[in-house]
Design a protein around this motif. Structure first.
Motif, short mmCIF file in Angstrom:
data_model
loop_
_atom_site.label_atom_id
_atom_site.label_comp_id
_atom_site.label_asym_id
_atom_site.label_seq_id
_atom_site.Cartn_x
_atom_site.Cartn_y
_atom_site.Cartn_z
N GLN A 204 -14.42 0.13 -7.54
CA GLN A 204 -13.37 0.03 -8.56
C GLN A 204 -13.22 -1.39 -9.11
N ILE A 342 -5.43 2.32 0.45
CA ILE A 342 -4.58 2.72 -0.66
C ILE A 342 -5.11 4.05 -1.21
N MET A 343 -4.22 4.90 -1.63
CA MET A 343 -4.59 6.16 -2.28
C MET A 343 -3.61 6.37 -3.42
N ALA A 345 -1.28 5.68 -6.19
CA ALA A 345 0.13 5.30 -6.04
C ALA A 345 0.50 5.07 -4.58
N GLU A 661 -1.45 5.91 -12.05
CA GLU A 661 -0.78 6.38 -10.85
C GLU A 661 0.56 7.03 -11.11
#
Ligand code: MOS
Length: 694
Positions: A204, A342-343, A345, A661
């Motif tokens: 990303q 992190i996933m 939001a 998000e």
């Protein structure tokens, strides 16, 4: 900071890379052609804690086509072991089930995989601890220095306010382990030329990967190049560097050949992160007028033994609604599990789930309609920071959304029946912070009137490539066709990744500023005439100074209709509608796709997603798509997203708030609240499952 007149910005322009994607011309990481490549396959630990005693690779080494077997005994030593996530095969210690303990390099992927299955690993196993539950031993408050945020906040006296409140609730919500499952599995090709490393990698943000890999191998960052023209999603699992990337580079070095590695879907469940389970206690109290007198949000989550990572689920409650007495806290359990990541939001997604269900419960407990109750508790300023909002469209979204959805105000569950269906509707708010990272970009004008924009931005399927070209075209006051955009290569000007909904806001701002600098340069140095060699302008844009003065967030309101089969108790969501306020929308088509994509993931979270740890072995038992269920087309029926016009001059040069998000926040709450409306049953544990008797 300057702005521009929007011409192509706002239009529903088709993705510029759409034809390449549908014809297969777009190359993803694993598809990059590399001569004489070997293939890597990972062997994972089958214990959750202990160490490797011995590895017998005789069978694997004897297999024709095997090039090398890599274990902690022969793996190259890393220059830095600072990032525990990247310390691959540096010792025999095992910290979680599924950790990389060996790997095979072979002439074909099939031989590598077969050989990996022939490797025998002997372990010394120690007792493991993998279970998160409320009140368990060892919960602690993380050090703000280590985790980068304040875990606890207090204003006023929540306990006394709750005691004297006219109405109050004290309820606990839970969410399970959830796994990031982008369509494209993580993949890397590592290619050394002398001391220089090229990675074709699914990520990303190439600059971040470059930095981490350079540090791990003790190289100058310029010696590492990360190229990622097309990426099939990430949801956060591709923002940070994971161990397999370092392993691929290590293997390529060891065998002195390019090495290709693609994780299998099953391997991803242990190797690239997941969302921690959450336990969230919500206490709310109101006065006789339905105004909140207290709000408390206490969160318990897990991290691994090797690294501290916190799901910041209560942070949203600091900002969302007015109440004089407030409290938030985060407690952490350190377990023998892979490190959560992190996933989509992170923090807000599970946090908004608990908050927005609690708001529904509180509204009905004090006999207010859930929309009216939220509007009644709208704060004038950010109650946590005391700052004014740069813009706050929540009330507008609730009102406009209610009208478009056909919301019927109510203060008790409707429990409607339509034939064999129990029918209910629910509402919840959405929100996500609006932020920006320091970013650089360059823009060049050529004598033929075309422009070349260069920035290490990335398009992970969001449409960023298209939206950035639109921003550049408007900033340069030129047609879209004249803009050439180079992104997704760490050799380009430095930029942060596609994360925290900061991509477009950060990259777009740098492009606008570079375009302005270019025009200024042309005017002052070249009297407006482009010289034969062209003119280039490069800018570095720092943090947004206005973020010190304003609280910046995007908002929304989501509405769900839920239908439950009276016999089978199957839960369907025939209608989902989201009304959003996210500043200026840059591309109406890709923005809608981002928002409804988030809502689909929220629907998936509400009804299906759950990874189950088998506590006997410490592994994720349902680690594939057969058993980890994700919403499919058949689950998504009438779904739509719309937005109000919102002018926010403070957030960035485009006035655009991030939307990657925002869409996932609130969806699961709207669905859970609708389920209550249909049945009178308050289910607080995700995914939603109705009991046998309803
Ligand atoms: Mo997003 S979870 O910040 O990639």
């Amino acid at each position: 900071m300057t702005t521009f007149a929007a011409k192509t910005v706002g239009a529903a322009i088709d993705r510029l890379d759409g034809p390449d994607k549908v014809t297969g011309a777009a190359r993803y990481a694993f598809e990059q052609p590399v001569a004489h490549a070997a293939y890597l396959y990972i062997v994972q630990s089958t214990i959750a804690r202990g160490h490797v005693r011995a590895i017998d690779a005789t069978g694997a080494r004897a297999l024709p086509g095997v090039v090398e077997v890599i274990t902690h005994e022969n793996a190259p030593r890393l220059a830095s072991t600072e990032d525990p996530e990247l310390v691959v095969l540096q010792s025999n210690a095992v910290a979680y089930h599924g950790q990389i303990v060996a790997a095979v390099v072979a002439e074909t992927p099939e031989v590598a995989r077969h050989a990996a299955a022939l490797i025998r690993v002997q372990y010394h196993e120690e007792p493991h601890d993998v279970e998160l539950h409320a009140g368990r031993e060892g919960l602690y408050q993380p050090d703000p220095e280590n985790v980068g945020f304040e875990p606890d906040t207090h204003h006023g006296d929540v306990e006394s306010a709750l005691k004297t409140a006219a109405a109050s609730i004290d309820v606990t919500y839970t969410t399970p382990h959830e796994h990031n499952n982008p369509m494209e599995p993580h993949a890397t090709i590592a290619l050394w030329e002398g001391d220089s490393l090229t990675l074709y990698d699914a990520n990303q943000g190439p600059h971040a990967i470059r930095g981490d890999v350079a540090t791990a191998f003790g190289l100058e960052p310029e010696r590492v190049r990360v190229i990622s023209p097309h990426v099939g999603g990430g949801f956060g699992s591709k923002l940070f560097t994971h161990g397999h990337v370092v392993l691929a580079a290590m293997a390529a070095k060891l065998v002195a050949r390019p090495v290709k590695l693609a994780l299998t879907r099953q391997q991803m469940f242990a190797l690239v992160g997941y969302r921690t389970p959450t336990i969230q206690r919500m206490r709310l109290g109101t006065d006789n007028d339905g105004r909140l007198v207290a709000i408390a949000h206490d969160v318990t989550v897990q991290t691994s033994k090797i690294e501290e990572s916190v799901e910041t689920a209560a942070v949203v409650t600091r900002m969302m609604y007015a109440a004089p007495n407030r409290r938030t806290s985060h407690r952490l359990a350190r377990l023998d599990v892979p490190t959560p990541t992190i996933m989509r939001a992170p923090g807000e997604c599970p946090g908004v789930y608990a908050l927005e269900c609690a708001m529904d419960e509180m509204a009905l407990a004090c006999e207010r309609d859930p929309i009216e109750f939220r509007i009644r508790n709208e704060p004038e300023r950010d109650p946590g920071s005391g700052k004014p909002f740069s813009s706050r469209g929540l009330v507008a979204c609730l009102r406009e959304g209610a009208q478009r959805f056909g919301w019927q105000p109510h203060t008790a569950p409707a429990k409607r029946r339509d034939g064999n269906w129990l029918v209910g509707t629910g509402v919840a708010s959405s929100t996500y912070p609006t932020r920006r990272r320091p970013t650089t970009a360059s823009v060049r004008v050529n004598t033929d009137g075309t422009y070349r924009v260069q920035i290490d931005a990335i398009d992970i399927g969001t449409g960023a490539r298209t939206a950035l070209a639109q921003i550049a075209a408007d900033a340069l006051e030129t047609p879209l066709e004249r803009v050439r955009l180079d992104i997704a290569d760490s050799a380009l000007p430095r930029a942060g990744g596609a994360g925290g909904s900061m991509g477009l806001a950060s990259w777009g701002t740098a492009i606008v500023e570079a375009a302005n600098a270019l025009r200024e340069k042309l005017r002052t140095e070249f009297a407006g005439n482009v010289p034969a060699e062209g003119v280039e302008a490069y800018v570095e844009v720092g943090r947004n100074p206005l973020a010190e003065r304003y609280s910046m967030h995007a908002f929304g309101a989501q509405f769900a209709e839920v239908r439950i089969d009276a016999d089978t108790h199957e839960i369907r969501v025939p209608r989902l509608f989201g009304m959003f306020a996210a500043g200026r929308i840059v591309n109406a088509k890709t923005a809608r796709s981002q928002l409804i994509g988030g809502m689909v993931m929220g629907l998936s979270m509400a009804l299906f997603e759950e990874t189950v740890i088998d506590k006997r072995f410490g592994h994720f038992a349902n680690h594939d798509f057969a058993e980890y269920h994700i919403a499919s087309n058949a689950d998504v029926l009438d779904i739509d997203a719309a937005w109000i016009d919102e002018d926010d001059p403070y957030v960035n040069s485009m006035g655009a708030k991030g939307i990657g998000e925002l869409g996932i926040t609130g969806t699961a709450s709207a669905i859970a609240n609708a389920l209550y409306d249909a049945t009178g049953l308050r289910l607080r544990d995700l995914p939603l499952r109705l009991p046998f008797d309803i």
